[in-house]
Design a protein around this motif. Sequence first.
Motif, PDB file in Angstrom:
ATOM      1  N   GLY A  87       9.045  -5.413  -4.581  1.00  0.00           N
ATOM      2  CA  GLY A  87       8.126  -6.300  -3.877  1.00  0.00           C
ATOM      3  C   GLY A  87       7.650  -5.673  -2.584  1.00  0.00           C
ATOM      4  O   GLY A  87       6.443  -5.623  -2.295  1.00  0.00           O
ATOM      5  N   LEU A  88       8.600  -5.160  -1.775  1.00  0.00           N
ATOM      6  CA  LEU A  88       8.235  -4.521  -0.515  1.00  0.00           C
ATOM      7  C   LEU A  88       7.473  -3.226  -0.745  1.00  0.00           C
ATOM      8  O   LEU A  88       6.538  -2.902  -0.010  1.00  0.00           O
ATOM      9  CB  LEU A  88       9.498  -4.235   0.304  1.00  0.00           C
ATOM     10  CG  LEU A  88      10.232  -5.447   0.887  1.00  0.00           C
ATOM     11  CD1 LEU A  88      11.499  -4.994   1.607  1.00  0.00           C
ATOM     12  CD2 LEU A  88       9.333  -6.227   1.836  1.00  0.00           C
ATOM     13  N   PHE A  92       3.995  -2.551   0.912  1.00  0.00           N
ATOM     14  CA  PHE A  92       3.810  -1.487   1.903  1.00  0.00           C
ATOM     15  C   PHE A  92       2.851  -0.413   1.389  1.00  0.00           C
ATOM     16  O   PHE A  92       2.026   0.110   2.138  1.00  0.00           O
ATOM     17  CB  PHE A  92       5.156  -0.844   2.251  1.00  0.00           C
ATOM     18  CG  PHE A  92       6.100  -1.747   2.994  1.00  0.00           C
ATOM     19  CD1 PHE A  92       5.631  -2.701   3.891  1.00  0.00           C
ATOM     20  CD2 PHE A  92       7.484  -1.651   2.801  1.00  0.00           C
ATOM     21  CE1 PHE A  92       6.497  -3.536   4.577  1.00  0.00           C
ATOM     22  CE2 PHE A  92       8.356  -2.479   3.483  1.00  0.00           C
ATOM     23  CZ  PHE A  92       7.869  -3.425   4.382  1.00  0.00           C
ATOM     24  N   TYR A  93       2.984  -0.085   0.097  1.00  0.00           N
ATOM     25  CA  TYR A  93       2.164   0.979  -0.490  1.00  0.00           C
ATOM     26  C   TYR A  93       0.683   0.609  -0.481  1.00  0.00           C
ATOM     27  O   TYR A  93      -0.166   1.388  -0.040  1.00  0.00           O
ATOM     28  CB  TYR A  93       2.643   1.247  -1.912  1.00  0.00           C
ATOM     29  CG  TYR A  93       1.836   2.278  -2.679  1.00  0.00           C
ATOM     30  CD1 TYR A  93       1.762   3.598  -2.259  1.00  0.00           C
ATOM     31  CD2 TYR A  93       1.158   1.927  -3.851  1.00  0.00           C
ATOM     32  CE1 TYR A  93       1.041   4.546  -2.969  1.00  0.00           C
ATOM     33  CE2 TYR A  93       0.433   2.869  -4.563  1.00  0.00           C
ATOM     34  CZ  TYR A  93       0.385   4.172  -4.118  1.00  0.00           C
ATOM     35  OH  TYR A  93      -0.341   5.105  -4.832  1.00  0.00           O
ATOM     36  N   ASN A  94       0.385  -0.581  -0.946  1.00  0.00           N
ATOM     37  CA  ASN A  94      -1.020  -0.997  -0.989  1.00  0.00           C
ATOM     38  C   ASN A  94      -1.574  -1.290   0.401  1.00  0.00           C
ATOM     39  O   ASN A  94      -2.759  -1.075   0.656  1.00  0.00           O
ATOM     40  CB  ASN A  94      -1.173  -2.215  -1.910  1.00  0.00           C
ATOM     41  CG  ASN A  94      -1.095  -1.835  -3.376  1.00  0.00           C
ATOM     42  OD1 ASN A  94      -2.044  -1.313  -3.945  1.00  0.00           O
ATOM     43  ND2 ASN A  94       0.061  -2.059  -3.989  1.00  0.00           N
ATOM     44  N   ASN A  95      -0.713  -1.746   1.307  1.00  0.00           N
ATOM     45  CA  ASN A  95      -1.139  -1.951   2.689  1.00  0.00           C
ATOM     46  C   ASN A  95      -1.496  -0.613   3.329  1.00  0.00           C
ATOM     47  O   ASN A  95      -2.505  -0.499   4.044  1.00  0.00           O
ATOM     48  CB  ASN A  95      -0.009  -2.630   3.478  1.00  0.00           C
ATOM     49  CG  ASN A  95      -0.457  -3.033   4.872  1.00  0.00           C
ATOM     50  OD1 ASN A  95      -1.563  -3.497   5.068  1.00  0.00           O
ATOM     51  ND2 ASN A  95       0.408  -2.839   5.854  1.00  0.00           N
ATOM     52  N   LEU A 114      -0.063  10.272  -1.571  1.00  0.00           N
ATOM     53  CA  LEU A 114       1.271  10.804  -1.308  1.00  0.00           C
ATOM     54  C   LEU A 114       1.826  10.243   0.005  1.00  0.00           C
ATOM     55  O   LEU A 114       2.967   9.798   0.071  1.00  0.00           O
ATOM     56  CB  LEU A 114       1.210  12.327  -1.257  1.00  0.00           C
ATOM     57  CG  LEU A 114       2.535  13.079  -1.237  1.00  0.00           C
ATOM     58  CD1 LEU A 114       3.202  13.000  -2.593  1.00  0.00           C
ATOM     59  CD2 LEU A 114       2.307  14.547  -0.854  1.00  0.00           C
ATOM     60  N   VAL A 115       1.004  10.257   1.046  1.00  0.00           N
ATOM     61  CA  VAL A 115       1.425   9.744   2.356  1.00  0.00           C
ATOM     62  C   VAL A 115       1.719   8.250   2.276  1.00  0.00           C
ATOM     63  O   VAL A 115       2.709   7.764   2.844  1.00  0.00           O
ATOM     64  CB  VAL A 115       0.336  10.021   3.417  1.00  0.00           C
ATOM     65  CG1 VAL A 115       0.676   9.321   4.736  1.00  0.00           C
ATOM     66  CG2 VAL A 115       0.196  11.518   3.650  1.00  0.00           C
ATOM     67  N   SER A 116       0.885   7.504   1.572  1.00  0.00           N
ATOM     68  CA  SER A 116       1.079   6.064   1.428  1.00  0.00           C
ATOM     69  C   SER A 116       2.397   5.750   0.728  1.00  0.00           C
ATOM     70  O   SER A 116       3.147   4.867   1.148  1.00  0.00           O
ATOM     71  CB  SER A 116      -0.079   5.441   0.630  1.00  0.00           C
ATOM     72  OG  SER A 116      -1.311   5.638   1.277  1.00  0.00           O
ATOM     73  N   LEU A 123      10.223   2.813   4.527  1.00  0.00           N
ATOM     74  CA  LEU A 123      10.403   1.439   5.012  1.00  0.00           C
ATOM     75  C   LEU A 123      11.316   0.636   4.079  1.00  0.00           C
ATOM     76  O   LEU A 123      12.179  -0.120   4.536  1.00  0.00           O
ATOM     77  CB  LEU A 123       9.038   0.746   5.136  1.00  0.00           C
ATOM     78  CG  LEU A 123       8.136   1.263   6.266  1.00  0.00           C
ATOM     79  CD1 LEU A 123       6.733   0.661   6.142  1.00  0.00           C
ATOM     80  CD2 LEU A 123       8.739   0.937   7.628  1.00  0.00           C
ATOM     81  N   VAL A 124      11.123   0.803   2.782  1.00  0.00           N
ATOM     82  CA  VAL A 124      11.956   0.083   1.801  1.00  0.00           C
ATOM     83  C   VAL A 124      13.415   0.530   1.911  1.00  0.00           C
ATOM     84  O   VAL A 124      14.330  -0.293   1.863  1.00  0.00           O
ATOM     85  CB  VAL A 124      11.434   0.321   0.362  1.00  0.00           C
ATOM     86  CG1 VAL A 124      12.451  -0.170  -0.659  1.00  0.00           C
ATOM     87  CG2 VAL A 124      10.110  -0.407   0.166  1.00  0.00           C
ATOM     88  N   CYS A 125      13.638   1.827   2.073  1.00  0.00           N
ATOM     89  CA  CYS A 125      15.004   2.352   2.158  1.00  0.00           C
ATOM     90  C   CYS A 125      15.742   1.768   3.360  1.00  0.00           C
ATOM     91  O   CYS A 125      16.908   1.377   3.260  1.00  0.00           O
ATOM     92  CB  CYS A 125      14.963   3.871   2.249  1.00  0.00           C
ATOM     93  SG  CYS A 125      16.592   4.640   2.090  1.00  0.00           S
ATOM     94  N   LEU A 126      15.093   1.677   4.491  1.00  0.00           N
ATOM     95  CA  LEU A 126      15.709   1.119   5.691  1.00  0.00           C
ATOM     96  C   LEU A 126      16.089  -0.350   5.491  1.00  0.00           C
ATOM     97  O   LEU A 126      17.109  -0.820   6.003  1.00  0.00           O
ATOM     98  CB  LEU A 126      14.748   1.249   6.879  1.00  0.00           C
ATOM     99  CG  LEU A 126      14.544   2.670   7.425  1.00  0.00           C
ATOM    100  CD1 LEU A 126      13.386   2.706   8.408  1.00  0.00           C
ATOM    101  CD2 LEU A 126      15.814   3.181   8.080  1.00  0.00           C
ATOM    102  N   CYS A 127      15.278  -1.063   4.725  1.00  0.00           N
ATOM    103  CA  CYS A 127      15.526  -2.496   4.501  1.00  0.00           C
ATOM    104  C   CYS A 127      16.627  -2.749   3.475  1.00  0.00           C
ATOM    105  O   CYS A 127      17.331  -3.761   3.564  1.00  0.00           O
ATOM    106  CB  CYS A 127      14.240  -3.181   4.024  1.00  0.00           C
ATOM    107  SG  CYS A 127      12.917  -3.233   5.248  1.00  0.00           S
TER     108      CYS A 127
END
Length: 314
Positions: A87-88, A92-95, A114-116, A123-127
């Motif tokens: 979900g995140l 995050f990717y599309n944002n 690639l950057v996106s 961000l997902v890993c930190l969460c």
Amino acid sequence: MSGALDRGQWQWENATAGAVAGFATVAALYPLDVVRTRFQVNDGQVTGLPLYKNTGHAIFTIARTEGLKGLYAGFYPAVLGSTVSWGLYFLFYNNAKQRYSKGSGEKLSAGLHLVSAAEAGALVCLCTNPIWLVKTRLQLQNPLHQTRPYSGFHDALRTILKEEGWRALYKGLGPGLLLQVSHGAIQFTAYEELRKAVINFKSKGGTKKHATGDKLLNSVDYAVLGASSKLAAILLTYPYLVIRARLQQRPSNAGIPRYLDSWHVVKETVRFEGLRGFYKGITSHLLKNVPASSITFVVYENVLNLLRPSRENK
């Protein structure tokens, strides 16, 4: 104002589609995930871990000695982690893609894809790192364990915080970040580029008259694209999974961890197992994740297609 609302709606749709896709992915083929984790940490140096000959033998042995509970150990945090992660990730990717295209909707280059994907992965890993740590430890519990077993997800969290402190929840964060960033970047970049190629091929071939863009693709296309992109990502990033799993093991009764840090894992693995040690459990991982990725993208794209008309009609 309406543009901002449309962007917010679009992000919500991507998060919803990603969450549904994540749940469907974990629900299928979960025992292979348990088998993979047990293979990954079995470095031949530590007693108290069952020995399995291959994936089939592992599933049979776990089912015989531990029952269905063993095959689905850590299922709750796996569902929670995957659902939240997907979900995140899609959010995050599309944002990020929207931000890099400056809201114009123009197609991004492979580099920006690639950057996106890398940004979303970090961000997902930190969460979600604490969730994955608990899942790994629950999956490794077996009848040979001498330490008091965790009774479930919440008991594991409480025990880890009490015995090891909050920093323990972020064990394996380093390889986890490298894994999430590189794996996601490779997978999503491959997916986007392959999708473009298939759309161009079908549009030139005229396989569907009057259809354009994503309307040229069907569920079979999404399944093949998802599996192909996942295979490429797994082959290139699998060692990070092994390193993370070994770092996230529960300490011994004396509170001594098997590995001190990522570099210690790398040195010990090279010393005792060689390159093959970094690919332990990859068979069960491929069996689970390649078809699972197909399911994820089929569900994601179809849920997105269901939600899209409601947005376009507003």
